[in-house]
Design a protein around this motif. Structure first.
Motif, short mmCIF file in Angstrom:
data_model
loop_
_atom_site.label_atom_id
_atom_site.label_comp_id
_atom_site.label_asym_id
_atom_site.label_seq_id
_atom_site.Cartn_x
_atom_site.Cartn_y
_atom_site.Cartn_z
N LYS A 162 0.84 -1.20 0.00
CA LYS A 162 0.00 0.00 0.00
C LYS A 162 0.87 1.25 0.00
CE LYS A 162 -0.60 -0.46 5.03
NZ LYS A 162 -1.59 -0.64 6.13
N HIS A 163 0.24 2.38 -0.23
CA HIS A 163 0.96 3.65 -0.26
C HIS A 163 1.51 3.98 1.13
CE1 HIS A 163 -1.69 4.92 -3.89
NE2 HIS A 163 -0.60 4.31 -4.30
N ARG A 164 2.74 4.42 1.16
CA ARG A 164 3.36 4.82 2.43
C ARG A 164 2.74 6.10 2.98
NH1 ARG A 164 9.87 6.06 3.19
NH2 ARG A 164 9.72 7.08 5.24
N SER A 190 -0.32 5.29 -8.65
CA SER A 190 -1.35 6.11 -8.01
C SER A 190 -0.89 6.70 -6.70
CB SER A 190 -2.61 5.26 -7.78
OG SER A 190 -2.32 4.13 -6.97
N ALA A 191 0.43 6.72 -6.46
CA ALA A 191 0.97 7.24 -5.20
C ALA A 191 0.65 8.73 -5.06
CB ALA A 191 2.47 7.02 -5.13
N PRO A 192 0.30 9.20 -3.84
CA PRO A 192 0.02 10.62 -3.63
C PRO A 192 1.21 11.50 -4.01
CG PRO A 192 -0.64 9.32 -1.72
CD PRO A 192 0.15 8.41 -2.61
N ALA A 193 0.93 12.67 -4.50
CA ALA A 193 1.99 13.60 -4.89
C ALA A 193 2.78 14.05 -3.66
CB ALA A 193 1.40 14.80 -5.60
N THR A 194 4.10 14.06 -3.79
CA THR A 194 4.97 14.51 -2.69
C THR A 194 5.89 15.66 -3.11
OG1 THR A 194 6.63 12.84 -3.28
CG2 THR A 194 4.98 12.23 -1.62
N GLY A 195 5.69 16.18 -4.33
CA GLY A 195 6.54 17.25 -4.81
C GLY A 195 7.80 16.75 -5.48
N ARG A 196 7.94 15.44 -5.63
CA ARG A 196 9.09 14.85 -6.31
C ARG A 196 8.61 13.59 -7.04
NH1 ARG A 196 9.68 10.50 -3.36
NH2 ARG A 196 9.33 10.55 -1.11
N ASP A 202 8.13 4.98 -1.63
CA ASP A 202 6.83 5.60 -1.34
C ASP A 202 5.73 4.55 -1.18
OD1 ASP A 202 7.78 8.24 -1.38
OD2 ASP A 202 7.68 8.29 -3.57
N VAL A 203 6.13 3.30 -1.19
CA VAL A 203 5.21 2.18 -0.98
C VAL A 203 5.75 1.34 0.18
CG1 VAL A 203 4.25 0.07 -2.02
CG2 VAL A 203 4.53 2.14 -3.40
#
Length: 347
Positions: A162-164, A190-196, A202-203
């Motif tokens: 799952k997404h971190r 589909s990971a949430p945007a983190t600015g990078r 990220d998972v």
């Protein structure tokens, strides 16, 4: 009515109109001349026009958000500020000093310490925090940690990917060890945007736990940080879009020790929504924490609990008995759809 008055500000209420209703009912039960102010950045959201007062609040990412929030609290003499948005909570508790600025004005702001708020948004960090205070939690490894994944797959057969930094069950997939890398790659899409640019870190990957998933509301004093006052539990029967859709209330006993540890370590004030697995032997593991009213609270409220009543009593220094924390077990409730007009025809 008594001479007491109270203004509760609920921000980002979204679709949770029931919470507004339950605060209104709590005002009436206590004989308080109170009002619910709903603050939204979208004037046509389901909740924006449902409160006793509607106020526009810029998005938390807007530079005007902080000044407008403090101006609103001062103008309306707010007693309690509640946000139902995870990212807004990060902004006020971690990225700025807004939570403490509100508290210095006499506004009660439920929540956890900045370190635990950060952990609630980062599932890898949350696992480390829970482990550090002795709360059972599944081994959690970043998707890019090859050594960690190898060690994890040597001890289990099925895994959760799952997404971190996700909310709810975003990016979630159940897989066997041979499909972990494929699932990590898919989740990144589909990971949430983190600015990078997203990476495999990220998972997160965890072993699939035995047992049944439960939702537990841990409630602490709004004034005395870390002081546990209630525990409200339900077994999840059905999920929809990452939120509990049907549940049955259960005995709180098995979840007490983990909840006491979390409340104390997190400097908890008010309510947080915690996901726990309970296995056949009675062992509990914590898998997620939402530092706010979650989608599972209605199931215990309908069974007799009343956290809005407790919040108002705390805000106004009113003595009430522990009836607000009691609920009947074995009550099954299910959510349903509704709709309301929220604005004029845009044409």
């Amino acid at each position: 009515m008594t001479s007491k008055e109270a203004t509760v500000v609920i921000s980002s209420a979204g679709r949770r109109l029931y919470l507004i209703d339950w605060f209104r009912e709590a005002f009436e039960a206590l004989g308080i001349d109170g009002r619910v102010v709903v603050a939204e950045n979208d004037a046509t959201s389901s909740s924006a026009s449902y409160g006793d007062v509607a106020r526009h609040l810029p998005r938390y990412t807007d530079s005007d958000y902080g000044p407008e929030l403090l101006r609103l609290a001062d103008e309306l003499d707010a007693k309690i500020f509640i946000s139902l948005n995870d990212y807004e909570l990060m902004h006020i508790h971690v990225n700025t000093g807004l939570a403490e600025s509100l508290r210095r004005r006499g506004v009660l702001v439920p929540g956890v310490s900045p370190a635990w708020q950060t952990g609630c948004a980062d599932k890898l960090q949350m696992a480390r925090l829970l482990d550090s205070v002795g709360v059972p939690t599944p081994s959690t490894v970043a998707g890019g940690d090859e050594a960690g994944l190898a060690e994890l797959t040597s001890r289990a057969d099925e895994f959760v990917v799952k997404h971190r930094f996700g909310s709810g069950s975003s990016g979630l997939e159940l897989v066997t060890g041979s499909h972990i890398n494929q699932a990590v790659t898919k989740s990144l899409l589909s990971a949430p945007a983190t600015g990078r640019a997203p990476t495999a870190d990220d998972v997160v990957v965890q072993p699939k736990l035995p047992g049944v998933e439960h939702g537990v509301d841990i409630v602490a004093s709004l004034r005395d940080r870390g002081s546990l006052t209630a525990l409200l539990a339900r077994r999840k029967i059905r999920m929809r879009s990452g939120e509990t859709d049907k549940a049955v209330t259960v005995d709180r006993g098995p979840f007490m020790r983990a909840s006491e540890l979390i409340a104390r370590a997190a400097d908890l004030t008010g309510l947080i929504d915690v996901d726990m697995f309970l296995d056949a032997a009675g062992h509990v593991s914590v898998i997620d924490i939402n530092p706010r009213f979650g989608g599972g609270y209605p199931f215990v409220h309908l069974a007799g609990a009343n956290v809005p009543l407790y919040y108002l009593a705390q805000a106004l220094d009113l003595d009430i008995d522990q009836g607000w924390s009691r609920y009947d077990s074995d009550v099954v409730s299910a959510k349903y759809e509704s709709i309301r007009v929220t604005g004029p025809n845009p044409r």
